[in-house]
Design a protein around this motif. Structure first.
Motif: not given
Length: 129
Positions: A28-30, A95-100, A23-25, A12-18
């Motif tokens: 990184s999940i996909l 605004d985070d990036i997850s390792l694969t 796109c990086h976030a 789950i990922m809420p976003y506001y003005n991100s």
């Protein structure tokens, strides 16, 4: 067969003005090694180009929803948790990036240690002061 590959996760990922990082976030999940998940993205009333960027992503695992107006992070998270259908819920910030291998590693740790909650460490990158 891997012991966790059939376990379904709701990311789950809420976003506001991100628009700067979203796109990086998302990517990184996909690109996770654990592939059995739904990815629920909630636009919390963004006024920038965030929703336009999100709408460019077409993937059967993605579910896109929106709040008509900004209701804030806590209420948006509760809404996402209510919608989640997974055996487990993974929280992602826009605004985070997850390792694969994040989902796979956390899921294996949860199963191997018979626990209900698992977190991880973070690493700063970029130009932070």
């Amino acid at each position: 067969m891997n012991k966790t590959e059939n376990i379904f996760i709701s990311v789950i990922m809420p976003y506001y003005n991100s628009e700067k990082y979203i796109c990086h976030a998302i990517e990184s999940i996909l690109n996770q090694t654990h592939r059995n998940f739904e990815f629920i993205l909630l636009d919390d009333g963004s006024t920038d180009q965030s929703q336009k960027i999100v709408n460019k992503y077409v993937d059967p695992r993605i579910i896109k929803i929106e709040n008509k107006k900004n209701i804030g992070h806590p209420k948006s998270m509760n809404k996402l948790i209510d919608l989640a259908k997974g055996d487990y819920i993974a929280i992602m910030d826009s605004d985070d990036i997850s390792l694969t291998d994040r989902l796979k590693t956390q899921l294996n740790y949860i199963i191997d240690n018979n626990i209900d909650v698992c977190g991880s460490t973070g690493k700063l990158f970029g130009n932070f002061q």
